[in-house]
Enzyme design. Structure first.
Site, PDB file in Angstrom:
ATOM      1  CG  HIS A  15     -13.690  -3.629  -3.359  1.00 27.49           C
ATOM      2  ND1 HIS A  15     -14.225  -4.738  -2.751  1.00 27.49           N
ATOM      3  CD2 HIS A  15     -12.461  -3.998  -3.781  1.00 27.49           C
ATOM      4  CE1 HIS A  15     -13.346  -5.739  -2.807  1.00 27.49           C
ATOM      5  NE2 HIS A  15     -12.262  -5.324  -3.427  1.00 27.49           N
ATOM      6  CG  ASP A  39      -8.766  -3.546  -2.723  1.00 24.13           C
ATOM      7  OD1 ASP A  39      -9.173  -2.371  -2.634  1.00 24.13           O
ATOM      8  OD2 ASP A  39      -9.363  -4.511  -2.212  1.00 24.13           O
ATOM      9  CD  GLU A  40      -9.804  -8.106  -4.396  1.00 18.22           C
ATOM     10  OE1 GLU A  40      -9.596  -9.311  -4.467  1.00 18.22           O
ATOM     11  OE2 GLU A  40     -10.603  -7.581  -3.556  1.00 18.22           O
ATOM     12  NE  ARG A  60     -17.031  -5.980   1.410  1.00 16.39           N
ATOM     13  CZ  ARG A  60     -15.758  -6.362   1.262  1.00 16.39           C
ATOM     14  NH1 ARG A  60     -14.958  -6.479   2.318  1.00 16.39           N
ATOM     15  NH2 ARG A  60     -15.271  -6.596   0.065  1.00 16.39           N
ATOM     16  CG  ASP A 104     -16.093  -3.040  -0.294  1.00 10.64           C
ATOM     17  OD1 ASP A 104     -16.598  -3.552  -1.308  1.00 10.64           O
ATOM     18  OD2 ASP A 104     -14.894  -3.184   0.017  1.00 10.64           O
ATOM     19  CD  GLU A 148     -15.691  -9.970   2.428  1.00 11.38           C
ATOM     20  OE1 GLU A 148     -15.130  -9.989   3.551  1.00 11.38           O
ATOM     21  OE2 GLU A 148     -15.089  -9.667   1.377  1.00 11.38           O
ATOM     22  CD1 TRP A 164      -3.726  -5.857  -1.129  1.00  8.06           C
ATOM     23  CD2 TRP A 164      -4.799  -7.802  -0.847  1.00  8.06           C
ATOM     24  NE1 TRP A 164      -4.465  -6.092  -2.262  1.00  8.06           N
ATOM     25  CE2 TRP A 164      -5.145  -7.280  -2.116  1.00  8.06           C
ATOM     26  CE3 TRP A 164      -5.369  -9.012  -0.453  1.00  8.06           C
ATOM     27  CZ2 TRP A 164      -6.011  -7.926  -2.997  1.00  8.06           C
ATOM     28  CZ3 TRP A 164      -6.239  -9.661  -1.323  1.00  8.06           C
ATOM     29  CH2 TRP A 164      -6.552  -9.111  -2.582  1.00  8.06           C
TER      30      TRP A 164
HETATM   31  C1  ACM Z   1      -7.995  -6.760  -0.006  1.00 12.49           C
HETATM   32  O1  ACM Z   1      -7.987  -7.709   0.807  1.00 12.49           O
HETATM   33  N1  ACM Z   1      -8.751  -6.807  -1.104  1.00 12.49           N
HETATM   34  C2  ACM Z   1      -7.188  -5.583   0.209  1.00 12.49           C
END
Ligand code: ACM
Ligand code: ZN
Length: 503
Positions: free
Chosen positions: A220, A279-280, A114, A143, A420, A346
């Site tokens: 990501h 993640d995510e 970022r 990312d 970010e 996390w």
């Molecule tokens: C995270 O903070 N998405 C690992």
């Protein structure tokens, strides 16, 4: 007098050692003698865990001699680090420090996607980590906002997505996620060459710090699809899901890509652990994709989420086939992963508790306590950040061994710095120091030997040292009552804030 002097100087030692005893007088001749693997020392550390024996040291400062005893070079390095910190106080008091770490993994993650901060910045943070006896630097190297590692197999990663339009992440987001290329006067970005990363790995290793690379998947990953659309999900008419956040776990091209990149990354980084993100993932395109549907049929899956498990397990096999072990964010636990995988908690602490109950080793980096991109003081007083309040006092109070967790599975703790809203190296340091001092003490010092009051005095003194070394830090002297109170997160409006004059 000696006692007071010792106390003043001891103020500088972070993390606090396991045992500190005063001697008589001060050292007048800085003759350092190193005794490796002596019989008496070996006996004194024999009851400790192997990782503790490796880093243990005894530092005996007498009037005419400074004796360092340790079992390994790493132990000697830790002793020298303590000696340097004690020396910063001026005269060296005669004393004995007997010390070893609480946890094997004591880490910091820096997000270089970022915002890209460069090799000098990373080396400078490695120096700080060494001072704090931290031993893992986890680099989030790719990312959606930018790919930061040279790849010979897939050169368009840096050719097309190491630069973007928008100096800050917010500008990039508001401008519609546009990438650019090197040389464009509007471009922001950069990437690490393999040579630079090898230099960093060596620099860190000389300070007993392991660099763990993270190659993020399957979420990501917008930038990967931008450079190589064959990793994107595909509609029935053959068109790709341009701009998707997730890689396609149905397509073989995704695995060809990931395995080639991971092979390059493992060639640069000798770390036993390789981070695969996890993640995510939104999984939004998977149900509409011909390749994902085919994969689901072949594997007998009924839920697209099973595709994440498929991808993680297949990549795990590839990485363990190369003699390494995977680590992933706690989502990897939800879709099935071999017990050998390390889970990084996390989303609070629950992922870590569940993972250890399922037999996984865990690293604790709960966002509630260890996200140093979160505010460290009042929103109106601080530069824009995210999330909740993670004040120095609050993060210091973190106890990683959650109720019900098997200590054998708790490898350690880590602070995470997502960037970010942290566009510059100076800002990154501002978010890290002094909170990283607290993480270091949680990671190294036995929980019973921690005291916020004593830590705060030492942190205040060490912060001046950091400033004199050129680090940009948060100003502890201007902390608000709320931050000083150590209340958990931002309390509901109207909560009375206890004023603690001591802090
Ligand atoms: C995270 O903070 N998405 C690992
Ligand atoms: Zn797909």
């Amino acid at each position: 007098m000696n006692f007071i002097l010792a106390l003043v100087i001891f103020v500088g030692l972070i993390p606090a050692p396991v045992k500190y005893s005063d001697g008589e007088g001060v050292n007048v001749r800085q003759k350092v003698v190193v005794k490796m693997d002596g019989k008496a020392f070996r006996k004194d550390v024999s009851g400790l865990e192997p990782f503790q024996q490796k880093e243990a040291y005894r530092l005996t400062i007498s009037k005419k001699k400074i004796l360092i005893e340790a079992a390994t070079e790493e132990g000697v390095f830790r002793a020298k680090t303590s000696l340097e910190q004690l020396q910063r106080g001026g005269e060296l008091p005669c004393c004995t420090v007997f010390d070893y770490p609480r946890f094997a993994n004591r880490g910091l993650m820096i997000d270089e996607s970022r915002s890209f901060k460069g090799l000098d910045f990373l080396k400078k943070q490695v120096d700080a980590m060494a001072m704090l006896k931290l031993n893992v630097l986890h680099l989030h190297l790719d990312d959606s906002a930018g790919w930061r590692i040279q790849s010979d197999a897939f050169p368009l990663l840096t050719g097309k997505t190491a630069w973007r339009i928008g100096t800050t992440y917010t500008e990039w987001e508001q401008g519609g996620y546009r990438f650019s290329s090197e040389g464009d006067p509007l471009a922001y970005g950069g990437y690490y060459t393999k040579e630079q990363l090898r230099e960093l790995v060596k620099y860190a290793a000389e300070r007993f710090i392991t660099v763990i690379p993270e190659v993020e998947m399957p979420g990501h990953s917008m930038e990967v699809g931008y450079s190589y659309p064959e990793v994107l999900c595909q509609l029935e008419d053959g068109r790709r899901h341009t701009g998707a956040w997730d890689l396609c776990p149905g397509s073989e091209a995704t695995f060809t890509f990931l395995e080639a990149v991971l092979a390059e990354v493992m060639d640069i980084f000798p770390s036993p652990l390789i981070h695969i993100g996890g993640d995510e993932a939104t999984m939004k395109t998977w149900s509409q994709c011909v390749n994902c549907r085919r994969r689901m049929e072949e594997e007998g899956y009924t839920d697209v989420r099973q595709l994440q498990g498929y991808l993680v397990r297949r990549i795990e096999r590839f990485i363990s086939g190369k003699g390494r072990r995977i680590i992933g964010w706690d989502e990897i636990l939800e879709t099935g992963v071999p017990e050998n995988a390390v889970v990084q908690s996390w989303r609070g602490v629950s992922g870590g508790i569940k993972a250890s109950a399922a037999g996984h080793d865990v690293i604790m980096s709960p966002n509630s306590h260890c996200y140093y991109n979160y505010y460290q003081d009042l929103i109106r007083k601080e530069p824009k950040a995210v999330g909740e309040l993670v004040s120095l006092r609050f993060t210091y109070g973190y106890e990683p061994l959650a109720v019900g967790m098997d200590p054998k599975h708790l490898l350690g703790v880590q602070a995470n710095l997502w960037t970010e809203y942290i566009p510059t190296p100076q800002h990154a340091e501002y978010m890290l120091y002094p909170r990283l001092f607290a993480l270091a003490e949680t990671a190294w010092t036995p929980s019973g030997a921690k005291s916020y009051k004593a830590f705060r005095r030492r942190a205040r003194a060490l912060l001046d040292v950091f400033r004199s070394l050129g680090y940009n830090t948060f100003d502890m002297d201007t902390e608000s009552d709320l931050a000083r109170s150590g209340l958990q997160r931002f309390p509901p409006e109207g909560t009375p804030i206890p004023v603690d004059d001591e802090f």
